[in-house]
Write a protein that holds these residues in place. Structure first.
Motif, PDB file in Angstrom:
ATOM      1  N   ASP A   1      23.067 -44.008  23.136  1.00 56.17           N
ATOM      2  CA  ASP A   1      22.844 -43.813  24.580  1.00 56.17           C
ATOM      3  C   ASP A   1      21.428 -43.267  24.773  1.00 56.17           C
ATOM      4  N   PRO A   2      20.780 -43.542  25.929  1.00 62.69           N
ATOM      5  CA  PRO A   2      19.458 -42.947  26.183  1.00 62.69           C
ATOM      6  C   PRO A   2      19.459 -41.426  25.979  1.00 62.69           C
ATOM      7  N   ASN A   3      20.558 -40.755  26.358  1.00 63.27           N
ATOM      8  CA  ASN A   3      20.621 -39.296  26.171  1.00 63.27           C
ATOM      9  C   ASN A   3      20.441 -38.897  24.710  1.00 63.27           C
ATOM     10  N   GLY A   4      21.000 -39.695  23.806  1.00 65.24           N
ATOM     11  CA  GLY A   4      20.911 -39.375  22.380  1.00 65.24           C
ATOM     12  C   GLY A   4      19.473 -39.489  21.890  1.00 65.24           C
ATOM     13  N   TYR A   5      18.802 -40.592  22.254  1.00 65.50           N
ATOM     14  CA  TYR A   5      17.424 -40.780  21.774  1.00 65.50           C
ATOM     15  C   TYR A   5      16.497 -39.739  22.418  1.00 65.50           C
ATOM     16  N   ALA A   6      16.715 -39.466  23.709  1.00 63.64           N
ATOM     17  CA  ALA A   6      15.868 -38.456  24.364  1.00 63.64           C
ATOM     18  C   ALA A   6      16.172 -37.067  23.795  1.00 63.64           C
ATOM     19  N   GLY A   7      17.446 -36.799  23.499  1.00 57.18           N
ATOM     20  CA  GLY A   7      17.829 -35.487  22.942  1.00 57.18           C
ATOM     21  C   GLY A   7      17.205 -35.264  21.575  1.00 57.18           C
ATOM     22  N   ILE A   8      17.244 -36.307  20.746  1.00 56.88           N
ATOM     23  CA  ILE A   8      16.636 -36.191  19.410  1.00 56.88           C
ATOM     24  C   ILE A   8      15.123 -36.060  19.551  1.00 56.88           C
ATOM     25  N   SER A   9      14.548 -36.876  20.405  1.00 59.74           N
ATOM     26  CA  SER A   9      13.103 -36.818  20.596  1.00 59.74           C
ATOM     27  C   SER A   9      12.682 -35.459  21.177  1.00 59.74           C
ATOM     28  N   TRP A  10      13.548 -34.873  22.005  1.00 51.42           N
ATOM     29  CA  TRP A  10      13.264 -33.525  22.539  1.00 51.42           C
ATOM     30  C   TRP A  10      13.119 -32.520  21.391  1.00 51.42           C
ATOM     31  N   CYS A  11      13.955 -32.671  20.376  1.00 49.35           N
ATOM     32  CA  CYS A  11      13.866 -31.748  19.229  1.00 49.35           C
ATOM     33  C   CYS A  11      12.542 -31.908  18.498  1.00 49.35           C
ATOM     34  N   PHE A  12      11.855 -33.033  18.737  1.00 46.32           N
ATOM     35  CA  PHE A  12      10.543 -33.278  18.133  1.00 46.32           C
ATOM     36  C   PHE A  12       9.418 -33.043  19.153  1.00 46.32           C
ATOM     37  N   GLY A  13       9.708 -32.412  20.275  1.00 42.21           N
ATOM     38  CA  GLY A  13       8.633 -32.050  21.216  1.00 42.21           C
ATOM     39  C   GLY A  13       8.600 -32.830  22.521  1.00 42.21           C
ATOM     40  N   THR A  14       9.345 -33.954  22.611  1.00 49.67           N
ATOM     41  CA  THR A  14       9.346 -34.721  23.865  1.00 49.67           C
ATOM     42  C   THR A  14       9.898 -33.871  25.010  1.00 49.67           C
ATOM     43  N   HIS A  15       9.301 -33.959  26.180  1.00 56.32           N
ATOM     44  CA  HIS A  15       9.724 -33.201  27.372  1.00 56.32           C
ATOM     45  C   HIS A  15       9.654 -31.686  27.152  1.00 56.32           C
ATOM     46  N   ASP A  16       8.980 -31.256  26.106  1.00 55.69           N
ATOM     47  CA  ASP A  16       8.864 -29.818  25.812  1.00 55.69           C
ATOM     48  C   ASP A  16       7.375 -29.484  25.712  1.00 55.69           C
ATOM     49  N   ARG A  17       7.077 -28.200  25.495  1.00 59.43           N
ATOM     50  CA  ARG A  17       5.669 -27.786  25.399  1.00 59.43           C
ATOM     51  C   ARG A  17       5.434 -27.163  24.020  1.00 59.43           C
ATOM     52  N   PRO A  18       4.170 -26.940  23.650  1.00 61.25           N
ATOM     53  CA  PRO A  18       3.909 -26.293  22.370  1.00 61.25           C
ATOM     54  C   PRO A  18       4.349 -24.827  22.386  1.00 61.25           C
ATOM     55  N   TRP A  19       4.854 -24.367  21.249  1.00 59.94           N
ATOM     56  CA  TRP A  19       5.265 -22.964  21.084  1.00 59.94           C
ATOM     57  C   TRP A  19       4.399 -22.351  19.996  1.00 59.94           C
ATOM     58  N   GLN A  20       4.757 -21.120  19.625  1.00 57.75           N
ATOM     59  CA  GLN A  20       3.944 -20.461  18.593  1.00 57.75           C
ATOM     60  C   GLN A  20       4.046 -21.216  17.258  1.00 57.75           C
ATOM     61  N   GLU A  21       2.897 -21.354  16.581  1.00 62.08           N
ATOM     62  CA  GLU A  21       2.863 -22.153  15.354  1.00 62.08           C
ATOM     63  C   GLU A  21       3.643 -21.487  14.227  1.00 62.08           C
ATOM     64  N   ARG A  22       4.370 -22.308  13.465  1.00 64.29           N
ATOM     65  CA  ARG A  22       5.077 -21.766  12.299  1.00 64.29           C
ATOM     66  C   ARG A  22       5.223 -22.862  11.250  1.00 64.29           C
ATOM     67  N   LYS A  23       5.749 -22.494  10.080  1.00 68.07           N
ATOM     68  CA  LYS A  23       5.744 -23.483   9.002  1.00 68.07           C
ATOM     69  C   LYS A  23       6.698 -24.649   9.299  1.00 68.07           C
ATOM     70  N   VAL A  24       6.434 -25.767   8.704  1.00 67.21           N
ATOM     71  CA  VAL A  24       7.146 -27.044   8.845  1.00 67.21           C
ATOM     72  C   VAL A  24       7.048 -27.617  10.273  1.00 67.21           C
ATOM     73  N   PHE A  25       7.352 -26.819  11.292  1.00 65.22           N
ATOM     74  CA  PHE A  25       7.407 -27.326  12.667  1.00 65.22           C
ATOM     75  C   PHE A  25       6.046 -27.371  13.363  1.00 65.22           C
ATOM     76  N   GLY A  26       5.081 -26.608  12.869  1.00 66.42           N
ATOM     77  CA  GLY A  26       3.844 -26.473  13.637  1.00 66.42           C
ATOM     78  C   GLY A  26       4.166 -25.826  14.964  1.00 66.42           C
TER      79      GLY A  26
END
Ligand SMILES: Cc1cc2nc3c(=O)[nH]c(=O)nc-3n(C[C@H](O)[C@H](O)[C@H](O)COP(=O)(O)OP(=O)(O)OC[C@H]3O[C@@H](n4cnc5c(N)ncnc54)[C@H](O)[C@@H]3O)c2cc1C
Length: 454
Positions: free
Chosen positions: A403-428
């Motif tokens: 479903d579109p919700n699934g792809y957008a939800g997964i992509s959100w976990c990779f930064g889509t529709h979100d903003r940068p946060w404090q830098e840390r290991k692996v995630f940047g």
């Protein structure tokens, strides 16, 4: 409901009056009520004085065809079939090898085809290639969103607040009942050239499909009646605390409507109107619920519609790709294979509980879905591998997956529709989620116990 802005002729061809029937290809909106595509098809049938055939081509050739979601889906189709036949309209359920060829074949005798608008690539490609291969008009109707996607925006919307601001201005116009139109021709007893499926119930149909039987049945039963039960239960007993408790997986304050919405077994417009028949639109819980049901759900459709890379790592925002790739060589504390993830065999009992919840019920709690996907990123060698694993598991086991919700939800976990946060290991600079965050926010041990007891 004003249908005009929901309907689009996508192939610039004519309705051929000399042909035999109007064909509604029920591709996504598996329901008899609050279905603008169906009512539009009845309108055409009345206007052109041609019988209407509602057509569902059943194929087992889709990705992840498994008994979990097929059984849920067929429950819904059989209920819709019965309700549509009760209105005197022919419902042709055919077992087919190739949906496109079969539709092109039936188009030879049809005046025109009406179908539900789709947002994912393979569905859109299928509709477009059928529309281009036939000689009759092919209409798409937006039956599964509150606000038609191109009305809400003609381009990709980067943040939820931008859609939220825009959506409110359209609500009054688009959130209106879908009147049932009386078909003037009863097509139910007419004979058409559709092959009959001799099976009567879901179990019988499942036995005649070649589908993956290794995935267990879900704990949800499909269909409009079930969807209405969940909706009623939600409005009566859960909505009053939705804002406070929606992110508490140890409790049960979600609506559980996502599988029903995914298969089009209930309309989001009907859900909104039912809520507003009991609650005031200014209620904070209603606002919080509509923020998910309308804003985030329709943002996901916008995301998939305007971003062809929606189900790929390459489709995440540039800033996110840059920052996560700056950390490709960071040491990972744990690394797991797809098989270990799939079997819930990580060191983390909270993650395993989330995976188990999905394996057993077919639906993981929203809060745990975020944690689940973030940890897949943390425990794989490359974010591209993580993205693919998350999509694979989500599509295979979630009833509401693919479903579109699934792809957008997964992509959100990779930064889509979100903003940068404090830098840390692996995630940047991509937002991170920790085990201690779970413990601070709710009783995670109770959630683990709840899943164990399932
Ligand atoms: C990694 C990840 C994967 C996800 N995969 C899916 C998926 O495959 N299918 C799916 O439908 N949802 C998915 N979601 C979104 C969300 O988790 C589910 O929609 C929600 O848990 C469904 O449960 P519910 O219907 O009881 O939700 P409720 O809280 O009752 O919400 C009502 C409706 O609002 C919509 N909604 C709620 N949260 C979101 C959201 N974050 N984004 C978009 N729409 C939302 C859904 O249609 C939902 O049915 C995913 C989220 C994440 C983070």
């Amino acid at each position: 409901m004003n249908l005009n802005e929901r309907i689009k002729l996508i192939n610039q061809k004519q309705i051929l009056k000399e042909k035999d029937f109007i064909l509604y290809w029920m591709s996504h909106s598996h329901r008899a009520f609050f279905n603008p595509s169906l009512e539009f098809a009845i309108e055409l049938s009345n206007e052109y004085k041609k019988p209407l055939v509602v057509y569902y081509p059943l194929t087992d050739k889709y990705n992840f065809s498994n008994q979990r979601y097929y059984s849920f889906m067929i429950d819904g189709i059989l209920e819709a079939k019965q309700s549509i036949e009760d209105r005197g309209i022919k419902f042709a359920l055919e077992k087919v090898e190739d949906v496109k060829n079969r539709l092109i074949h039936h188009a030879q005798n049809a005046c025109c085809i009406v179908t539900d608008k789709a947002y994912l690539k393979y569905q859109r490609n299928l509709s477009n290639s059928i529309a281009q291969s036939i000689k009759i008009a092919f209409f798409e109707v937006e039956s599964d969103v509150c606000i038609p996607i191109e009305v809400a925006s003609d381009k990709k919307i980067p943040y939820a607040y931008l859609l939220r601001n825009r959506i409110h201005q359209y609500l009054e116009k688009f959130i209106t009942p879908v009147e049932l139109i009386e078909p003037s021709i009863k097509s139910i007893h007419r004979e058409f050239e559709f092959e009959k499926i001799p099976f009567k119930n879901t179990k019988d149909i499942l036995n005649h499909l070649i589908i993956d039987k290794s995935v267990s049945f879900a704990t949800f039963k499909g269909g409009y009646t079930e969807a209405k039960k969940y909706l009623k239960d939600f409005i009566n007993y859960k909505l009053y605390k939705y804002k406070e408790f929606r992110s508490h997986p140890e409790l049960d304050f979600q609506s559980h409507l996502s599988p029903y919405l995914h298969f089009g077994q209930i309309s989001p417009v009907e859900v909104v109107l039912e809520v507003l028949s009991v609650y005031n639109k200014n209620d904070e819980n209603v606002d919080s619920f509509f923020n998910e049901l309308i804003v985030w759900r329709e943002l996901a459709r916008n995301f998939c519609y305007y971003n062809p890379l929606y189900n790929e790592y390459e489709g995440i925002p540039d800033w996110a790709k840059q920052t996560i790739e700056d950390h490709l060589n960071d040491k990972r504390d744990y690394l797991y294979s797809l098989e270990e993830f799939e079997k819930a065999k990580t060191h983390d009992k909270y993650w395993n509980a989330a995976q188990e919840e999905m394996l057993k019920t077919g639906k993981m709690h929203n809060y745990m879905r975020m944690y689940w996907c973030k940890k897949i990123i943390e425990w794989t060698k490359h974010p591209k591998i993580a993205f693919d694993i998350a999509c694979y598991l989500n599509d295979k086991y979630e009833l509401d997956g693919r479903d579109p919700n699934g792809y957008a939800g997964i992509s959100w976990c990779f930064g889509t529709h979100d903003r940068p946060w404090q830098e840390r290991k692996v995630f940047g600079k991509i937002r991170y989620m920790s085990e201690s965050g779970l413990k601070n926010k709710f009783d995670i041990e109770l959630y683990v116990k709840k899943v164990q007891d399932l």
